[in-house]
Design a protein around this motif. Structure first.
Motif, short mmCIF file in Angstrom:
data_model
loop_
_atom_site.label_atom_id
_atom_site.label_comp_id
_atom_site.label_asym_id
_atom_site.label_seq_id
_atom_site.Cartn_x
_atom_site.Cartn_y
_atom_site.Cartn_z
N ILE A 145 -23.15 -14.70 -18.63
CA ILE A 145 -22.14 -14.56 -19.69
C ILE A 145 -20.81 -14.11 -19.11
O ILE A 145 -19.74 -14.58 -19.51
N ASP A 146 -20.86 -13.19 -18.13
CA ASP A 146 -19.63 -12.77 -17.44
C ASP A 146 -18.91 -13.96 -16.81
O ASP A 146 -17.67 -14.06 -16.87
N GLU A 147 -19.67 -14.86 -16.18
CA GLU A 147 -19.07 -16.04 -15.56
C GLU A 147 -18.38 -16.91 -16.60
O GLU A 147 -17.31 -17.48 -16.34
N SER A 148 -18.99 -17.01 -17.76
CA SER A 148 -18.40 -17.81 -18.83
C SER A 148 -17.09 -17.18 -19.32
O SER A 148 -16.08 -17.86 -19.49
N LEU A 149 -17.09 -15.86 -19.51
CA LEU A 149 -15.90 -15.17 -20.00
C LEU A 149 -14.79 -15.13 -18.95
O LEU A 149 -13.61 -15.11 -19.28
N LYS A 150 -15.20 -15.13 -17.68
CA LYS A 150 -14.23 -15.07 -16.59
C LYS A 150 -13.29 -16.28 -16.61
O LYS A 150 -12.14 -16.19 -16.18
N GLN A 151 -13.76 -17.41 -17.11
CA GLN A 151 -12.93 -18.60 -17.19
C GLN A 151 -11.71 -18.40 -18.08
O GLN A 151 -10.72 -19.11 -17.96
N PHE A 152 -11.80 -17.43 -18.98
CA PHE A 152 -10.70 -17.13 -19.89
C PHE A 152 -10.01 -15.82 -19.51
O PHE A 152 -9.27 -15.25 -20.29
N GLU A 153 -10.30 -15.35 -18.29
CA GLU A 153 -9.74 -14.10 -17.77
C GLU A 153 -10.05 -12.91 -18.67
O GLU A 153 -9.21 -12.02 -18.88
N LEU A 154 -11.27 -12.90 -19.19
CA LEU A 154 -11.73 -11.80 -20.04
C LEU A 154 -12.60 -10.85 -19.22
O LEU A 154 -13.24 -11.27 -18.26
N PRO A 155 -12.63 -9.58 -19.58
CA PRO A 155 -13.33 -8.58 -18.75
C PRO A 155 -14.84 -8.77 -18.74
O PRO A 155 -15.44 -9.22 -19.71
N SER A 156 -15.45 -8.38 -17.61
CA SER A 156 -16.90 -8.43 -17.46
C SER A 156 -17.54 -7.26 -18.20
O SER A 156 -16.86 -6.32 -18.64
N PHE A 157 -18.86 -7.32 -18.31
CA PHE A 157 -19.61 -6.24 -18.95
C PHE A 157 -19.60 -5.01 -18.03
O PHE A 157 -19.15 -5.08 -16.88
N TYR A 158 -20.12 -3.90 -18.52
CA TYR A 158 -20.14 -2.67 -17.74
C TYR A 158 -20.96 -2.86 -16.46
O TYR A 158 -21.92 -3.62 -16.43
N LYS A 159 -20.56 -2.15 -15.41
CA LYS A 159 -21.17 -2.34 -14.10
C LYS A 159 -22.65 -1.97 -14.10
O LYS A 159 -23.50 -2.69 -13.56
N ASN A 160 -22.99 -0.83 -14.68
CA ASN A 160 -24.39 -0.40 -14.78
C ASN A 160 -24.73 -0.18 -16.25
O ASN A 160 -24.81 0.96 -16.72
N PRO A 161 -24.93 -1.26 -16.99
CA PRO A 161 -25.10 -1.14 -18.44
C PRO A 161 -26.38 -0.41 -18.83
O PRO A 161 -27.40 -0.50 -18.14
N ASP A 162 -26.30 0.33 -19.91
CA ASP A 162 -27.45 1.02 -20.48
C ASP A 162 -27.80 0.27 -21.76
O ASP A 162 -27.25 0.54 -22.83
N PHE A 163 -28.69 -0.71 -21.67
CA PHE A 163 -28.96 -1.58 -22.80
C PHE A 163 -29.62 -0.79 -23.94
O PHE A 163 -30.59 -0.05 -23.72
N HIS A 164 -29.12 -0.99 -25.15
CA HIS A 164 -29.63 -0.24 -26.30
C HIS A 164 -29.28 -0.95 -27.60
O HIS A 164 -28.40 -1.82 -27.63
N ILE A 165 -29.98 -0.54 -28.66
CA ILE A 165 -29.68 -1.00 -30.02
C ILE A 165 -29.04 0.17 -30.75
O ILE A 165 -29.70 1.19 -31.00
N SER A 166 -27.78 0.06 -31.10
CA SER A 166 -27.13 1.12 -31.89
C SER A 166 -27.69 1.08 -33.31
O SER A 166 -27.68 0.03 -33.96
N VAL A 167 -28.18 2.23 -33.79
CA VAL A 167 -28.80 2.27 -35.12
C VAL A 167 -28.05 3.17 -36.09
O VAL A 167 -28.13 2.97 -37.31
N LEU A 168 -27.33 4.18 -35.57
CA LEU A 168 -26.55 5.08 -36.43
C LEU A 168 -25.19 5.32 -35.81
O LEU A 168 -25.03 5.27 -34.59
N TRP A 169 -24.18 5.64 -36.65
CA TRP A 169 -22.85 5.96 -36.13
C TRP A 169 -22.20 7.01 -37.02
O TRP A 169 -22.55 7.16 -38.20
N CYS A 170 -21.24 7.73 -36.44
CA CYS A 170 -20.38 8.62 -37.23
C CYS A 170 -19.00 8.64 -36.59
O CYS A 170 -18.82 8.27 -35.43
N VAL A 171 -18.03 9.06 -37.34
CA VAL A 171 -16.65 9.12 -36.87
C VAL A 171 -16.48 10.31 -35.92
O VAL A 171 -16.99 11.41 -36.17
N GLY A 172 -15.76 10.09 -34.83
CA GLY A 172 -15.46 11.15 -33.87
C GLY A 172 -16.50 11.25 -32.77
O GLY A 172 -17.54 10.61 -32.79
#
Length: 222
Positions: A145-172
């Motif tokens: 996917i990074d290679e695909s986005l690179k064609q449009f000069e868009l940033p790559s994903f995080y170097k050491n990603p911590d894959f997760h499913i976000s389930v809750l959020w709050c402000v701040g």
């Protein structure tokens, strides 16, 4: 010269959109990561989580009431790219490139839910609770996917990603308010729930999604 009250009746759509002011009160206090601009589409690639975790999320929210006002994430997914800005005329080309890569190189695999972790977004304007997932396959997906986005000069994903499913959020940024005791408590809530409903713990990845603005493109995996 004609009065402004008369001229304002004939303003074009682009003129009115250029004066768009984002109101956080309309989005439960959330702020945009990108300034609203006509023709710019906030976009990301992800794996959709196929099950409903609302019940256990509501139990965790009650345990987090002393920390802040948490909300259930409406669209539970695993990000495989950063949220990037696509110009409208790039969308078709990116869709075709991703479609080709996914069809020709990606294979189905299984993911398992792990423990809860606390995260913030890059701007530190929101805190998330995410369920970690583990798979060696996902890094192969990310590189492609990074290679695909690179064609449009868009940033790559995080170097050491911590894959997760976000389930809750709050402000701040409330990470410091979530004590070890509170974290242990909500970990147990999740673990007990997954033990009771074992089918929620594992799922097969059979498609990827590209969300861009209000459009959704789905790419089946062989």
């Amino acid at each position: 010269p004609l009065p402004e009250s008369f001229l304002s009746k004939f303003k074009t759509k682009s003129e009115s959109e250029s004066h768009h002011v984002d109101n956080p009160d309309e989005h439960q206090g959330r702020l945009r990561s990108f300034k609203h601009e006509r023709g710019n589409w906030a976009s990301f690639v992800s794996i959709q989580y196929p099950h409903d975790l609302t019940d256990v999320c509501n139990d965790v929210i009650r345990a987090l009431e002393p920390v802040g006002q948490f909300h259930v994430v409406e669209d539970m997914h695993i990000s495989l790219s950063r949220t990037v800005v696509l110009l409208h005329h790039w969308i078709d080309a990116l869709v075709q490139d991703l479609k080709s890569r996914i069809y020709n190189t990606f294979k189905r695999f299984e993911l398992n839910l792990g423990t809860l972790e606390v995260y913030t977004n890059d701007e530190k304007s929101r805190t998330f609770l995410g369920i970690k997932v583990d798979s060696t396959e996902m890094m192969n997906y990310v590189h492609s996917i990074d290679e695909s986005l690179k064609q449009f000069e868009l940033p790559s994903f995080y170097k050491n990603p911590d894959f997760h499913i976000s389930v809750l959020w709050c402000v701040g940024d409330v990470r410091k308010q979530i004590s070890a005791n509170v974290l242990n408590k909500i970990q147990k809530i999740l673990a007990d729930y997954l033990k009771m409903f074992e089918y929620l713990r594992q799922f097969e990845v059979n498609e990827l999604r590209l969300k861009t603005g209000n459009k959704m493109f789905v790419f089946p995996v062989k």
